[in-house]
Design a protein around this motif. Sequence first.
Motif, short mmCIF file in Angstrom:
data_model
loop_
_atom_site.label_atom_id
_atom_site.label_comp_id
_atom_site.label_asym_id
_atom_site.label_seq_id
_atom_site.Cartn_x
_atom_site.Cartn_y
_atom_site.Cartn_z
N THR A 245 0.86 -1.12 0.14
CA THR A 245 0.07 0.06 -0.05
C THR A 245 0.78 1.24 -0.04
N LEU A 246 2.14 0.94 -0.39
CA LEU A 246 2.97 2.04 -0.03
C LEU A 246 2.87 2.96 1.23
N ALA A 273 -1.98 4.12 0.66
CA ALA A 273 -2.36 4.27 -0.96
C ALA A 273 -3.27 3.02 -1.15
N GLN A 276 -2.71 -3.40 -3.32
CA GLN A 276 -2.39 -4.21 -4.74
C GLN A 276 -2.85 -5.52 -4.74
N ARG A 282 -4.15 -2.06 -8.53
CA ARG A 282 -4.69 -1.48 -7.39
C ARG A 282 -6.10 -1.57 -7.32
N ARG A 287 -7.78 3.44 -0.15
CA ARG A 287 -6.72 4.37 0.62
C ARG A 287 -7.36 4.97 1.74
N GLN A 337 -5.18 3.84 -12.72
CA GLN A 337 -4.63 3.39 -11.48
C GLN A 337 -3.51 4.49 -10.99
N SER A 338 -3.86 4.72 -9.65
CA SER A 338 -2.96 5.81 -8.95
C SER A 338 -2.32 5.16 -7.74
N LYS A 339 -1.33 5.77 -7.26
CA LYS A 339 -0.45 5.53 -6.05
C LYS A 339 -0.80 6.58 -5.11
#
Length: 745
Positions: A245-246, A273, A276, A282, A287, A337-339
């Motif tokens: 998830t960073l 975030a 995944q 993701r 988040r 897709q986004s972080k």
Amino acid sequence: MKSIYFILALGISFVATAQNKIIGTVTDADQKPLANVIVSLPEIHKETVTNETGNFTLNTIPQGNFKISFSLVGFERKILSVSVITSETTVNISLAPSITHMDEVIVSTAFNKIQSQNVMKVEHQNIKSLQQKGAATLIEGLATIPGVSQVSTGTSIGKPVIRGLSGNRVLVYTQGVRLENQQFGEEHGLGLNDAGVESVEVIKGPASLLYGSDALGGVLYFNPEKFANSGDWSGDFSQRLFSNTLGSNSSLGLKTSGEHWKFLVRGSYNSHADYQIADGDRVTNTRFNETDLKAGIGYNSSVFSSVLRYNFNKLNLGIPEEGISSAQFGFASGAEQSKGRDVLYPRQGVDNHILSLHNTFYFKTSKLDADLGYIFNDRSEFEDSNVAVLHMELATFNYDVKYYLPKLGKLETIVGVQGMNQTNRNFGEELLIPNALTNDFGVFGTTNYEWKSNVIQAGLRFDNRKISTENHGLVGEEGYFEALKRNFNSFNASLGYKTNFAENVTMRLNIASGFRAPNLAELTSNGVHEGSNRYEIGNADLKNEQNVQTDLNLEYKSSHFELFANGFYNHINDYIYISPNGSVIDGNNVYDYVQANARLYGGEAGIHFHPHPLDWLHLYSSFETVIGEKDNGDALPLIPANRWNTTFRGEFNIKNWWTAGFATVNIESVFDQNNYSAFETKTNDYTLVNLSLGGKINIGKTHFNLNLNGNNIFDKRYVSHLSRLKADGIPNMGRNIVLGLNFMI
């Protein structure tokens, strides 16, 4: 609130009438002194450690009867009863070696025994050990305990399940008071951060005798972190990083204690975030960001002790099911897709305040405990803008007063009263439940008799709950709530027996009843539940859920081998559930809240093998199963699949630079779930492999604890039966590498 300040002021006004103290020496079986033994009186938050000659001193002790605990890794924990009637009391003790797990003091049950003396089997886990498993959230760590699972919506929302029961059937206690945070909602998580929590105790079964309504299925009891020892101050900083998830979890804590006053404060920040899945994609809007603050002030004298604690928790979390496309495994339609960590719409904003005050008054041969709590939960949901469409404020004041009667020989008795005053108010455009007022009152008594290796414990309790709601909306339209006044009463009892068949074999048998008054959603619902696209209609005539559960626990313990087996049978009268009535409103199937008798049965079994002479190696293995069904044979919803969990743990020291080292391999096998309710589908089996490595690192004058985890190390694609994203075909989290560091300041 005035009551809290009044009792705090009353307590502080007491002046110490004598400076009593306890002194003594701790040795091993050969009468050699033991250093660094933790000596504590948990009732008054006093703790110290023995010096190199095995000596200890505890100052400013009230007169009365106390339990004093002695613990050291590698030795059996001992609990002694001590009477402080003079200015100086001497306690000398020897500890026997033990290479299995340490016996813990159980706080959640009435008489605060160590587990080996407790009539009820209670699971005790240190939060540190759960963090060593690499859990991203507190509820994720709890789900690794045998008999405990979680209903999850991504990583941010998790609700505890104990032996197949969840929601309002599981009661949560924190800081000594019951947590109330609109837990009836499917998308309402636990709302607690693991920073500043010492341990958790799990009662797997009805605990209405001690806790009243909503403890029908069990209790999660969170013990807050301890204060520093008298005359000490300490600080720590921890940082955990999550690859999947960073994510980042940071926590800073400071605490100091004098002879009478104690202080602590801790701040934490948690940010993740979207999680995944195994193929690298993701799941959009899983988040979340979390801010948590905890503070505590303690005071004790020779006649009184008091602890005031405060916890503020702020959550900003995404709701992933809105706009989900199952073909894309949960990615919002058209979303890239986004972080990123900025939460998208729809989202929840939750502010939770918990203020608790624990007071103990000592009367030489008896004592009085008074716990007061104020919880304010502010919950908002936002669909596509910063204007909340749903805004609920829940204010709860609760009290718990227990009087410990003078001990008569080996007979201990407690009588008490508990209660709660709760107000729910709505300020948004939409209403899930109407404005309402709830009042609880309960009175109980319980007694414990112990002789040799036998213990009998029994109790009786009466509860009353009054619920009144306001009229809202127009008759016949969605969102209409008719004014309601209901009164719920219940008598409950428990009886338990513990004995040692032989020196190493323990049996516990418990029979207890419990109850749950229907919640406001079940009584009053009239509208579409967005998460499941159901139009739900409440039933104002619902009765109490009332259950009787029988528990049998068998344990065998020797120097190198432990075995346990827990079995239970739980029968629930008037179990509340939803059922389709065949009609459709605005394209949504209509469901009614109805009742039927139900039963749950199953248990847990496991071993701990510590082979000699391989003293560094441990094998843990456990199996758990639960079957839940209505009397007509239909399966109950949200019943976890059978699970087999095995862990190999090696412990080591590398000279003086890596101490208390450990390495583990964990294999979690979850079986097919073929017993599912009418609203669920079959879930396939899966096996996950998890690794961990850690210990204390000493580099010069720098000391820190290291923890490295690899969860789902082979990036297995799987779906949990209790995942609310399962209906859209969305898998659970893929591989997650977790790095944790903790520095003492």
